[in-house]
Design a protein around this motif. Structure first.
Motif, PDB file in Angstrom:
ATOM      1  N   LYS A 207      -1.439  -6.977 -46.947  1.00  0.00           N
ATOM      2  CA  LYS A 207      -0.534  -7.271 -46.465  1.00  0.00           C
ATOM      3  C   LYS A 207      -0.544  -6.773 -45.291  1.00  0.00           C
ATOM      4  O   LYS A 207      -1.285  -5.849 -44.392  1.00  0.00           O
ATOM      5  CB  LYS A 207       0.447  -7.239 -46.956  1.00  0.00           C
ATOM      6  CG  LYS A 207       0.859  -7.711 -48.554  1.00  0.00           C
ATOM      7  CD  LYS A 207       1.665  -7.951 -48.803  1.00  0.00           C
ATOM      8  CE  LYS A 207       2.413  -8.413 -50.795  1.00  0.00           C
ATOM      9  NZ  LYS A 207       0.667  -8.196 -51.321  1.00  0.00           N
ATOM     10  N   ASN A 243       3.604 -12.544 -49.555  1.00  0.00           N
ATOM     11  CA  ASN A 243       4.682 -12.598 -50.484  1.00  0.00           C
ATOM     12  C   ASN A 243       6.075 -12.603 -49.325  1.00  0.00           C
ATOM     13  O   ASN A 243       5.999 -12.691 -48.581  1.00  0.00           O
ATOM     14  CB  ASN A 243       4.671 -11.922 -51.237  1.00  0.00           C
ATOM     15  CG  ASN A 243       5.094 -10.646 -50.972  1.00  0.00           C
ATOM     16  OD1 ASN A 243       5.825 -10.182 -49.358  1.00  0.00           O
ATOM     17  ND2 ASN A 243       4.652  -9.360 -51.708  1.00  0.00           N
ATOM     18  N   LYS A 244       6.730 -13.017 -49.609  1.00  0.00           N
ATOM     19  CA  LYS A 244       7.860 -13.379 -49.218  1.00  0.00           C
ATOM     20  C   LYS A 244       8.835 -12.163 -48.670  1.00  0.00           C
ATOM     21  O   LYS A 244       9.619 -12.429 -47.787  1.00  0.00           O
ATOM     22  CB  LYS A 244       9.281 -14.269 -49.756  1.00  0.00           C
ATOM     23  CG  LYS A 244      10.426 -14.852 -49.181  1.00  0.00           C
ATOM     24  CD  LYS A 244      11.181 -15.232 -49.941  1.00  0.00           C
ATOM     25  CE  LYS A 244      11.117 -16.944 -50.387  1.00  0.00           C
ATOM     26  NZ  LYS A 244      12.182 -17.502 -50.469  1.00  0.00           N
ATOM     27  N   GLU A 245       8.705 -11.226 -49.274  1.00  0.00           N
ATOM     28  CA  GLU A 245       9.377  -9.778 -48.397  1.00  0.00           C
ATOM     29  C   GLU A 245       8.881  -9.197 -47.403  1.00  0.00           C
ATOM     30  O   GLU A 245       9.650  -9.270 -46.400  1.00  0.00           O
ATOM     31  CB  GLU A 245       8.829  -8.667 -49.913  1.00  0.00           C
ATOM     32  CG  GLU A 245      10.255  -9.014 -51.280  1.00  0.00           C
ATOM     33  CD  GLU A 245      11.484  -8.842 -50.526  1.00  0.00           C
ATOM     34  OE1 GLU A 245      11.692  -8.443 -49.530  1.00  0.00           O
ATOM     35  OE2 GLU A 245      11.915 -10.121 -50.844  1.00  0.00           O
ATOM     36  N   ASN A 246       7.401  -9.950 -47.394  1.00  0.00           N
ATOM     37  CA  ASN A 246       6.706  -9.208 -46.618  1.00  0.00           C
ATOM     38  C   ASN A 246       6.906  -9.919 -45.008  1.00  0.00           C
ATOM     39  O   ASN A 246       7.163  -9.338 -44.254  1.00  0.00           O
ATOM     40  CB  ASN A 246       5.079  -9.433 -46.853  1.00  0.00           C
ATOM     41  CG  ASN A 246       4.315  -8.495 -46.230  1.00  0.00           C
ATOM     42  OD1 ASN A 246       2.685  -8.449 -45.468  1.00  0.00           O
ATOM     43  ND2 ASN A 246       4.749  -7.354 -44.968  1.00  0.00           N
ATOM     44  N   ALA A 276       0.930 -16.511 -56.964  1.00  0.00           N
ATOM     45  CA  ALA A 276       1.233 -16.662 -55.224  1.00  0.00           C
ATOM     46  C   ALA A 276       2.015 -17.872 -54.604  1.00  0.00           C
ATOM     47  O   ALA A 276       1.603 -18.915 -55.649  1.00  0.00           O
ATOM     48  CB  ALA A 276       0.084 -15.956 -55.025  1.00  0.00           C
ATOM     49  N   HIS A 279       5.229 -19.475 -48.803  1.00  0.00           N
ATOM     50  CA  HIS A 279       6.340 -19.767 -47.200  1.00  0.00           C
ATOM     51  C   HIS A 279       6.111 -19.655 -46.422  1.00  0.00           C
ATOM     52  O   HIS A 279       5.359 -18.615 -45.554  1.00  0.00           O
ATOM     53  CB  HIS A 279       7.003 -18.300 -47.702  1.00  0.00           C
ATOM     54  CG  HIS A 279       7.019 -17.811 -49.479  1.00  0.00           C
ATOM     55  ND1 HIS A 279       7.791 -18.503 -50.113  1.00  0.00           N
ATOM     56  CD2 HIS A 279       6.363 -17.308 -50.437  1.00  0.00           C
ATOM     57  CE1 HIS A 279       7.678 -18.487 -51.789  1.00  0.00           C
ATOM     58  NE2 HIS A 279       6.357 -16.978 -51.449  1.00  0.00           N
TER      59      HIS A 279
END
Lengths: 484, 484
Positions: A207, A243-246, A276, A279
């Motif tokens: 990430k 992921n969306k947060e990243n 997974a 996005h």
């Protein structure tokens, strides 16, 4: 004779040629690949001093070259567009013919031999917009979309547009991930732009780490004028899926630092890991209520279609000032247009057969079968690497690559240094000569100094990949033994 | 909402964007062409305040868009390469199938969806070399040949290779003809290179005048570091065909001034004038016993095939130092490869059916019919222009264009200046709005100040071209009357 009389004195030598071109490196097609080609020719010519009888090209995401089958629908559409007498052939399904007639009605003189608008054929740009709108659940404007020769050309156009290195007091800076797909460093070098290298977080499934982005930017701020950040998601060479947060953190960072986002999203169909999901940066930006300049790149070379040779691609470039959008379009015009058949390939990807259409079932089963096979191979690759002593790999969550870390013995590192090559290049060269497996050393993509990796594709067919993994394991153990 | 809260402040504006892109102009796809598109849409939507019912696009060498038919052989080869089930279809001739099988055997996984070497598929490069060797009667090395997306990409690669503007004390200078095909000025602007503009000799059928080359070079020598000369032969936009004597003079000039020769020879099949012939720069250089660095460009978009949309092209770059050749190939690698189907189009042009092959007769008759029609239209265009008062044209000896001079009345020139546009743009805009004929004003290609021209293609089908000539004549007389 004329050479001897001095009549061939050269204008171009290493001092007078474009100095930026000298700095370009493109490891995916570098010296190991050239050596692999030589070995293939030797084997073909009957020279057989090798303990293997064929080269496995795991160096490049070249899907069909390793046995992946093209989608019938795509090939039927292109064949009928090219030889229109096939429109009378009963063997071609009705929806193929309807698409062909629609596409040809947008071509000058109903021929794929005519130029299109520089930005691409209007109906295909509209289909791309519909595809994006459906994917993200938010509108897409077809006039924000340009069609390109693969995504590579889009990368070059976007970087060229933002490049003010030749007139500014400092070169234009672009944040790029390390490891990265070497098209980025090669293009930045060619354009005399400054790469601001941020390390991906290997301990956190590759990430992006915001503190690391800040460190990289602060480190190079005095050397350049930072303008953009490149993110490759799903990742090449890492096989990661953000992921969306990243993604949210990255967008907030880009906003704070006033950066254009270049989102290389060519592997958006290639997500394998349980839980997974892909996005898009566009969608997440929308959710945050932020409107940065964002270029999203897509290609028909990857995904489930793998039509690398047909050179289809698009770029959606949003939130540009109107006058900048006009400049971007003008810039495209000097190359007239990209391949019409490449554009049509892209069309088949963004506007595939719908449920009920005669081609739907076959299209869906071919698509799913390729994606399921890739998923199984992603699992096989990561599991094998993690079973080998001195090797470890993150899960191959997406894209088409594994990028395992290898712990090289000190003796091997020393021998490599003595030979003047990178230790992972030394390892990869040995692997190629011993087993015929062609991979790309991590140094071709960049890595934290003192760590070593390689990139392999997961593209060889399942049984072939299994054989390759076995050979690789045997080689690795012998290598460790030899240099222990 | 987010826009209002200031969250969309832009990174890119007219000051921060690439300043070189702002300077680019590409008249062949400029404002008049955009206006022509608008008019077409208006007519389609039923808005009919115009005294014509369709736009005639004579602005661009887009053969199929104006009704030229593709060659059956080319389309059959591409269709079978793409949908290989057609190899079992009895309707396709044996030589088509043999070519397809040969070409596919050089593609990874036997698929046109695989990448090729960056320089192109080996067998096609070999076929190009054989074609050139037969054309010139002297050897050609296939490793000097790279395949490109049309000739446009080759122009960009060659100029990029020689460009040392960003590291030298002075920008790299390139001699270009005026009038010129605007790809050259556009690319030089994008690359911050310096165009050294030499005027073609309109009074001498647009040949190159060596004294004028010297004048142009001496004039700009202090502003740049001259490295190359571009020659377009047969000429675009001029329709000229250079004789051997003129080519010899140019080569001697380039030798004396230490210039690389960039020979844009994409119209080598398009020679119409009695007694005229195409002489390649390579062949003439060989006859002189001179070995300069020479890049010759070829395309499958022109000639008798006119497959613009398929983007096939090649560049033969000879007499490079080995290390520079290696750099050139490395530079190509970052765009992976050009369109495989474009490469295959080029193959059909350089390795067409031979006498006795099943496709030979049809191929030959289609080829000859297109070339004969172009010849008749070349004659018609020049004769018509020379029959109109206030207009004169050199013979259209080759290529696909006429570039007549127009004597504009003072009153029209004044009105144009008052409106802030070039007088020939004013003329062309009036022509478009009055007759639907879309041509490109001479100012888009460059011309001696105080003279006015326009470029028209000779591509509309014969009867259509005749109608167009009549309309143009009527318009011109009315224009003269109005502004006398």
């Amino acid at each position: 004779m004329s050479t001897q009389s001095g009549e061939s004195s050269h204008v171009l030598d290493l001092d007078s040629v474009n100095q930026n071109v000298k700095k370009m490196e493109y490891a995916v097609r570098g010296p190991l690949v050239i050596r692999a080609g030589e070995i293939e020719k030797e084997l073909k010519a009957g020279k057989n001093d090798k303990p293997f009888n064929g080269v496995i090209r795991a160096n490049i995401g070249d899907c069909h070259a390793t046995g992946q089958k093209p989608l019938t629908f795509i090939r039927q559409v292109i064949a009928c567009c090219t030889d229109t007498t096939l429109l009378d052939d009963p063997k071609y399904p009705k929806d193929v013919k309807e698409k062909v007639k629609l596409l040809l009605s947008y071509c000058g003189g109903n021929s794929v031999g005519s130029y299109s608008d520089s930005a691409g054929i209007e109906i295909i740009r509209r289909h791309c917009a519909e595809y994006i709108a459906e994917r993200d659940g938010i509108p897409s404007n077809w006039q924000d979309i340009v069609l390109t020769n693969g995504a590579s050309e889009a990368v070059k156009f976007v970087l060229a547009l933002i490049n003010s290195s030749s007139t500014d007091d400092k070169p234009t800076g672009v944040l790029i991930p390390i490891p990265q797909y070497p098209l980025y460093t090669a293009t930045l070098a060619e354009y005399a732009m400054h790469p601001i290298k941020y390390y991906l977080d290997e301990g956190n499934e590759w990430k992006l780490n915001i503190a690391e982005l800040k460190r990289a930017l602060d480190n190079d701020r005095s050397l350049c004028r930072p303008k953009a950040i490149v993110i490759i998601n799903p990742g090449n060479p890492t096989g990661s899926v953000l992921n969306k947060e990243n993604i949210k953190e990255i967008i907030n960072f880009a906003k704070e630092e006033k950066l254009i986002i270049i989102a290389d999203e060519v592997y958006q169909h290639n997500v394998y890991k349980e839980g997974a999901a892909f996005h898009s940066f566009k969608k997440v930006m929308h959710e945050l209520g932020i409107n940065l300049e964002l270029a999203s790149l897509m290609s028909s070379s990857k995904g489930f279609m793998g039509e690398c040779g047909l050179r289809g691609g698009y770029c959606e470039f949003i939130n540009l000032k109107p006058e900048i959008k006009a400049l971007f379009l003008k810039m495209l015009s000097a190359r007239l247009c990209c391949s019409i058949l490449g554009q049509i390939t892209m069309d088949c990807v963004v506007a595939p057969p719908k449920p009920g259409d005669p081609s739907y079932d076959l299209f869906t089963s071919e698509k799913n079968s390729t994606l399921e096979s890739l998923k199984a191979k992603a699992k096989l690759a990561a599991e094998t690497f993690n079973s080998i002593p001195g090797m470890k790999s993150n899960p191959v969550a997406g894209a088409m690559y594994a990028f395992p870390q290898i712990m090289l013995p000190e003796k091997a590192i020393k021998e490599a240094r003595d030979a003047g090559v990178e230790p992972d290049f030394f390892y990869a060269k040995n692997l190629l000569e011993t087993t015929g497996i062609c991979i790309v050393p991590g140094s071709g993509f960049g890595q934290i100094p003192g760590t070593y990796h390689f990139r392999t594709t997961i593209l060889p067919q399942f049984e072939e990949l299994k054989k390759m993994m076995d050979r690789l394991k045997t080689f690795h153990l012998q290598f460790l033994e030899k240099y222990k």
